[in-house]
Design a protein around this motif. Structure first.
Motif, PDB file in Angstrom:
ATOM      1  N   GLU A 154       0.843  -1.194   0.000  1.00  0.00           N
ATOM      2  CA  GLU A 154       0.000   0.000   0.000  1.00  0.00           C
ATOM      3  C   GLU A 154       0.877   1.242   0.000  1.00  0.00           C
ATOM      4  N   LYS A 155       0.338   2.355  -0.462  1.00  0.00           N
ATOM      5  CA  LYS A 155       1.064   3.605  -0.369  1.00  0.00           C
ATOM      6  C   LYS A 155       1.174   4.039   1.085  1.00  0.00           C
ATOM      7  N   PRO A 156       2.029   4.914   1.506  1.00  0.00           N
ATOM      8  CA  PRO A 156       2.959   5.652   0.668  1.00  0.00           C
ATOM      9  C   PRO A 156       4.210   4.846   0.334  1.00  0.00           C
ATOM     10  N   ASP A 198      -2.175   1.536  -6.218  1.00  0.00           N
ATOM     11  CA  ASP A 198      -2.694   2.907  -6.170  1.00  0.00           C
ATOM     12  C   ASP A 198      -4.167   2.744  -6.491  1.00  0.00           C
ATOM     13  N   HIS A 199      -5.010   2.910  -5.468  1.00  0.00           N
ATOM     14  CA  HIS A 199      -6.400   2.477  -5.687  1.00  0.00           C
ATOM     15  C   HIS A 199      -7.111   3.300  -6.757  1.00  0.00           C
ATOM     16  N   TYR A 200      -6.572   4.477  -7.135  1.00  0.00           N
ATOM     17  CA  TYR A 200      -7.221   5.248  -8.192  1.00  0.00           C
ATOM     18  C   TYR A 200      -7.213   4.490  -9.517  1.00  0.00           C
ATOM     19  N   LEU A 201      -6.182   3.678  -9.719  1.00  0.00           N
ATOM     20  CA  LEU A 201      -6.099   2.941 -10.987  1.00  0.00           C
ATOM     21  C   LEU A 201      -7.170   1.854 -11.072  1.00  0.00           C
ATOM     22  N   GLY A 202      -7.742   1.486  -9.926  1.00  0.00           N
ATOM     23  CA  GLY A 202      -8.808   0.483  -9.932  1.00  0.00           C
ATOM     24  C   GLY A 202     -10.182   1.101 -10.118  1.00  0.00           C
ATOM     25  N   LYS A 203     -10.264   2.428 -10.123  1.00  0.00           N
ATOM     26  CA  LYS A 203     -11.577   3.066 -10.248  1.00  0.00           C
ATOM     27  C   LYS A 203     -12.071   2.916 -11.685  1.00  0.00           C
ATOM     28  N   GLU A 204     -13.346   2.619 -11.791  1.00  0.00           N
ATOM     29  CA  GLU A 204     -13.952   2.362 -13.103  1.00  0.00           C
ATOM     30  C   GLU A 204     -13.704   3.514 -14.080  1.00  0.00           C
ATOM     31  N   ALA A 212     -11.023  17.071  -5.114  1.00  0.00           N
ATOM     32  CA  ALA A 212     -11.470  17.840  -3.946  1.00  0.00           C
ATOM     33  C   ALA A 212     -12.167  16.903  -2.974  1.00  0.00           C
ATOM     34  N   GLU A 213     -11.933  17.134  -1.699  1.00  0.00           N
ATOM     35  CA  GLU A 213     -12.608  16.339  -0.666  1.00  0.00           C
ATOM     36  C   GLU A 213     -13.285  17.285   0.309  1.00  0.00           C
ATOM     37  N   ASP A 214     -14.461  16.879   0.792  1.00  0.00           N
ATOM     38  CA  ASP A 214     -15.105  17.701   1.814  1.00  0.00           C
ATOM     39  C   ASP A 214     -14.656  17.284   3.220  1.00  0.00           C
ATOM     40  N   ARG A 238       2.139  14.979  -0.986  1.00  0.00           N
ATOM     41  CA  ARG A 238       2.540  13.562  -0.914  1.00  0.00           C
ATOM     42  C   ARG A 238       1.314  12.641  -0.906  1.00  0.00           C
ATOM     43  N   ASP A 239       0.258  13.075  -0.221  1.00  0.00           N
ATOM     44  CA  ASP A 239      -0.888  12.193  -0.004  1.00  0.00           C
ATOM     45  C   ASP A 239      -1.692  11.938  -1.279  1.00  0.00           C
ATOM     46  N   LEU A 240      -1.877  12.951  -2.086  1.00  0.00           N
ATOM     47  CA  LEU A 240      -2.767  12.810  -3.252  1.00  0.00           C
ATOM     48  C   LEU A 240      -2.098  13.069  -4.599  1.00  0.00           C
ATOM     49  N   ASN A 255       0.811  10.425  -6.147  1.00  0.00           N
ATOM     50  CA  ASN A 255       0.302   9.132  -6.596  1.00  0.00           C
ATOM     51  C   ASN A 255      -0.947   9.331  -7.468  1.00  0.00           C
ATOM     52  N   HIS A 256      -2.096   9.485  -6.807  1.00  0.00           N
ATOM     53  CA  HIS A 256      -3.365   9.454  -7.541  1.00  0.00           C
ATOM     54  C   HIS A 256      -3.442  10.487  -8.678  1.00  0.00           C
ATOM     55  N   MET A 257      -3.094  11.740  -8.377  1.00  0.00           N
ATOM     56  CA  MET A 257      -3.328  12.779  -9.393  1.00  0.00           C
ATOM     57  C   MET A 257      -2.348  12.664 -10.551  1.00  0.00           C
ATOM     58  N   GLY A 313      -7.508  19.188  -2.247  1.00  0.00           N
ATOM     59  CA  GLY A 313      -7.553  19.728  -0.893  1.00  0.00           C
ATOM     60  C   GLY A 313      -8.570  18.992  -0.055  1.00  0.00           C
ATOM     61  N   LYS A 314      -8.324  19.054   1.244  1.00  0.00           N
ATOM     62  CA  LYS A 314      -9.293  18.555   2.227  1.00  0.00           C
ATOM     63  C   LYS A 314     -10.232  19.707   2.577  1.00  0.00           C
ATOM     64  N   ARG A 315     -11.401  19.358   3.102  1.00  0.00           N
ATOM     65  CA  ARG A 315     -12.364  20.358   3.566  1.00  0.00           C
ATOM     66  C   ARG A 315     -12.679  21.422   2.514  1.00  0.00           C
ATOM     67  N   ARG A 331     -17.011  20.343  -1.708  1.00  0.00           N
ATOM     68  CA  ARG A 331     -17.637  19.029  -1.895  1.00  0.00           C
ATOM     69  C   ARG A 331     -16.605  18.037  -2.403  1.00  0.00           C
ATOM     70  N   LYS A 332     -17.004  16.764  -2.390  1.00  0.00           N
ATOM     71  CA  LYS A 332     -16.128  15.733  -2.941  1.00  0.00           C
ATOM     72  C   LYS A 332     -16.320  15.718  -4.453  1.00  0.00           C
ATOM     73  N   LEU A 333     -15.243  15.889  -5.174  1.00  0.00           N
ATOM     74  CA  LEU A 333     -15.314  15.858  -6.635  1.00  0.00           C
ATOM     75  C   LEU A 333     -13.943  15.510  -7.184  1.00  0.00           C
ATOM     76  N   VAL A 337     -14.648  11.387 -12.262  1.00  0.00           N
ATOM     77  CA  VAL A 337     -14.210  10.123 -11.656  1.00  0.00           C
ATOM     78  C   VAL A 337     -15.136   9.764 -10.497  1.00  0.00           C
ATOM     79  N   GLN A 338     -15.521  10.763  -9.716  1.00  0.00           N
ATOM     80  CA  GLN A 338     -16.456  10.544  -8.611  1.00  0.00           C
ATOM     81  C   GLN A 338     -16.972  11.874  -8.107  1.00  0.00           C
ATOM     82  N   PRO A 339     -18.164  12.004  -7.555  1.00  0.00           N
ATOM     83  CA  PRO A 339     -19.202  10.953  -7.554  1.00  0.00           C
ATOM     84  C   PRO A 339     -19.834  10.951  -8.957  1.00  0.00           C
TER      85      PRO A 339
HETATM   86  C1  BG6 Z   1      -5.993   8.164   0.056  1.00  0.00           C
HETATM   87  C2  BG6 Z   1      -5.518   9.335   0.864  1.00  0.00           C
HETATM   88  O1  BG6 Z   1      -4.943   7.619  -0.684  1.00  0.00           O
HETATM   89  O2  BG6 Z   1      -7.006   8.593  -0.844  1.00  0.00           O
HETATM   90  C3  BG6 Z   1      -6.666   9.982   1.615  1.00  0.00           C
HETATM   91  O3  BG6 Z   1      -4.528   8.916   1.794  1.00  0.00           O
HETATM   92  C4  BG6 Z   1      -7.779  10.334   0.652  1.00  0.00           C
HETATM   93  O4  BG6 Z   1      -6.242  11.141   2.316  1.00  0.00           O
HETATM   94  C5  BG6 Z   1      -8.150   9.132  -0.203  1.00  0.00           C
HETATM   95  O5  BG6 Z   1      -8.894  10.754   1.413  1.00  0.00           O
HETATM   96  C6  BG6 Z   1      -9.126   9.530  -1.288  1.00  0.00           C
HETATM   97  O6  BG6 Z   1      -9.599   8.368  -1.918  1.00  0.00           O
HETATM   98  P1  BG6 Z   1     -11.020   8.332  -2.614  1.00  0.00           P
HETATM   99  O7  BG6 Z   1     -11.099   7.004  -3.267  1.00  0.00           O
HETATM  100  O8  BG6 Z   1     -12.032   8.543  -1.530  1.00  0.00           O
HETATM  101  O9  BG6 Z   1     -11.022   9.484  -3.581  1.00  0.00           O
END
Ligand code: BG6
Length: 515
Positions: free
Chosen positions: A174-176, A204-210, A242-244, A261-263, A266-268, A366-368, A371-373, A405-407
């Motif tokens: 798992e990351k990191p 990197d779980h983003y690569l598993g997203k549909e 973006a995350e809420d 480092r968190d997002l 890897n994911h982005m 960013g966190k907070r 909305r989540k997008l 990608v979501q939602p």
């Molecule tokens: C994780 C981060 O890798 O991805 C978290 O460590 C983040 O901080 C999460 O909230 C976001 O994943 P998802 O699938 O909810 O977009």
């Protein structure tokens, strides 16, 4: 717009992709009583079982420091699955998955624990009457990776049990993957001292997203997009994650990580790589990853002395998210009152290759936030000449291709269309494809796809060592530039907002899309 189903028989890029068999497997989860195992891994295994996707023999072992019995582990796993599975569990399937689950307790650096684990795994093989493949899933804090990997090696658990007839061994990490380039190099070296790269599955779980995989379908199963997928037609790209939510109870991890480092690391950057890479000759793991590494290596390396020109960092202050008052980052439990950890970052990156030279790639996360997008927005250049009378021209906007990608996963293409009536007036309209309505089925969770791929030995959607190192090569100079600046106050943004105003300074002739 419907993308149409990919035909795995006739599309040369993907023919054969789904064909690798899923052999009988023992899954060994290190950190089995932790948050990730409970929320994601065990429910993913359950949903695979529910669909009949698991092999004939599947065995499960949990490893962790907690001193609990097999029965207590089964009860805990059951509760986690009942709470977090995307579908209500069928008791029979759940019993079948967990009835032989074993728990091996011990400290990760205790050699005896690995001896006991070896016996448990031999018992699994005996019951199955065949050497099972083994997947060691490292779902622990990263500081335990080296010791676990080292002990697996010392106890010979890295070796196929029957080299000629099966018993393949894989490790999922798992990351990191490291904290910076130097630590990532050290980690890769430590893992590769014990496992061959073909056995290593960095997830990197983003690569598993549909929808992330749909990005490849969109680009490579349609003739429509590729001709415009370059600097001649594309003006700029915005990638938003973006995350809420705030950092929850994860200050211990997040304080040392931050949004970059968190997002982003890897994911982005994975999203960017899939969007910008050249077409691979096939979706075979190394062909795809070669292309990703190539495009990532073409990103212009940031100059640490000029990071303020291409990056913005910020922290959330107190605010309101979905009607609830929330504290600022500095007031979160476990966060240092003078912390300079960023909870938001925006970057402007450039890719110096023939296809993309001069096209800005804007990333923000960013966190907070409001909305989540998670979305990728590709904006095309304006048309070269507007032949309409001024009234008609007013509503003409550059075309945009938006991948959400979501939602609400899907794709939308904006077009200029004539407003009905006797006059020539134009406004943007959207052609939309939504997963929910086009396929009428729920997408699997990213972890379901990835765990199954690891069982098949298909590393296409996992990150290779050189990819990890290339990713850190982009991030390290930004971290260095930030670390050198210890005086400038970190800008704040109101929790529940669209982020700091400072992020606007990165953009050239455009705005951030609305959150
Ligand atoms: C994780 C981060 O890798 O991805 C978290 O460590 C983040 O901080 C999460 O909230 C976001 O994943 P998802 O699938 O909810 O977009």
């Amino acid at each position: 717009m419907a993308l149409g189903e990919l035909d795995t028989d006739t599309n040369p890029l993907i023919a054969g992709l789904e064909r690798l068999p899923v052999r009988s497997t023992a899954v060994i989860i290190f950190g089995a009583t932790g948050d990730l195992a409970g929320r994601k891994l065990l429910p993913a295994l359950y949903n695979l079982a529910h669909e009949g996707s698991l092999p004939e023999h599947i065995e499960l072992a949990g490893v962790s420091r907690g001193d609990i019995s097999d029965d207590a582990f089964r009860a805990q796993a059951r509760e986690a699955i009942e709470t977090f599975s995307r579908r209500p569990p069928n008791p029979e399937v759940l019993d079948g998955l967990l009835e032989n689950a074993r728990f091996v307790s011990g400290s990760f650096d205790d050699p005896d624990m690995y001896a006991r684990l070896g016996q448990t795994l031999a018992g699994f093989d005996e019951r199955a009457g065949q050497p099972l493949n083994r997947i060691f899933y490292l779902s622990t804090a990263p500081q335990f990776f080296p010791v676990i990997i080292g002990e697996l090696g010392r106890h010979g658990l890295n070796q196929p049990t029957h080299p000629s007839s099966g018993g393949d061994v894989r490790v999922v990490i798992e990351k990191p993957f490291g904290y910076d380039l130097a630590s990532a190099l050290a980690q890769n070296e430590a893992v590769q001292a014990v496992f061959a790269e073909s056995q290593i599955f960095r997830i990197d779980h983003y690569l598993g997203k549909e929808t992330v995989q749909n990005l490849m379908a969109l680009r490579f199963a349609n003739a429509l997009f590729e001709p415009v997928w370059n600097r001649n037609f594309i003006d700029h790209v915005q990638i938003t994650a973006a995350e809420d939510l705030g950092i929850g109870g994860r200050a211990g991890y997040y304080e040392g990580a931050g949004a970059l480092r968190d997002l982003v690391q890897n994911h982005m950057l994975q999203l960017l790589a899939l969007l910008a890479m050249e077409p691979p000759t096939s979706f075979e793991a190394n062909r795809l990853r070669d292309e990703k590494v190539k495009v990532l290596a073409s990103i212009v390396p940031p100059d640490p002395t000029r990071v303020h020109e291409m990056s913005v960092r910020a922290q959330y202050g107190p605010g309101t998210v979905a009607g609830v008052n929330v504290p600022g980052y500095l007031e979160e439990p476990g966060v240092a009152p003078d912390s300079r950890t960023e909870t938001y970052t925006a970057l402007k990156l450039e890719i110096s290759n023939w296809r993309w030279a001069g096209v800005p790639f804007y990333l923000r996360t960013g966190k907070r936030l409001a909305r989540k997008l998670t979305e990728i927005a590709v904006t095309l250049k304006p048309v070269p000449h507007l032949a309409f009378q001024s009234e008609g021209s007013l509503g003409v906007q550059p075309n945009q291709i938006i991948l959400t990608v979501q939602p609400d996963e899907g794709v939308s293409v904006s077009l200029g269309a004539k407003i009905p009536g006797t006059r020539m007036r134009i406004r943007p309209v959207n052609m939309e494809f939504h997963y929910g309505t086009s396929f009428l089925s729920e997408s699997p969770e990213a972890y379901e796809r990835l765990i199954l791929d690891a069982m098949r030995g298909d590393a296409t959607l996992f990150t290779r060592n050189d990819e990890i190192e290339t990713l850190w090569g982009i991030i390290d100079p930004i971290l260095a530039g930030w670390a050198a600046d210890t005086d400038t106050p970190i800008p704040t943004y109101i929790a529940g907002s669209a982020g700091p105003a400072a992020a606007d300074t990165l953009l050239r002739d455009t705005r951030w899309r609305r959150l």
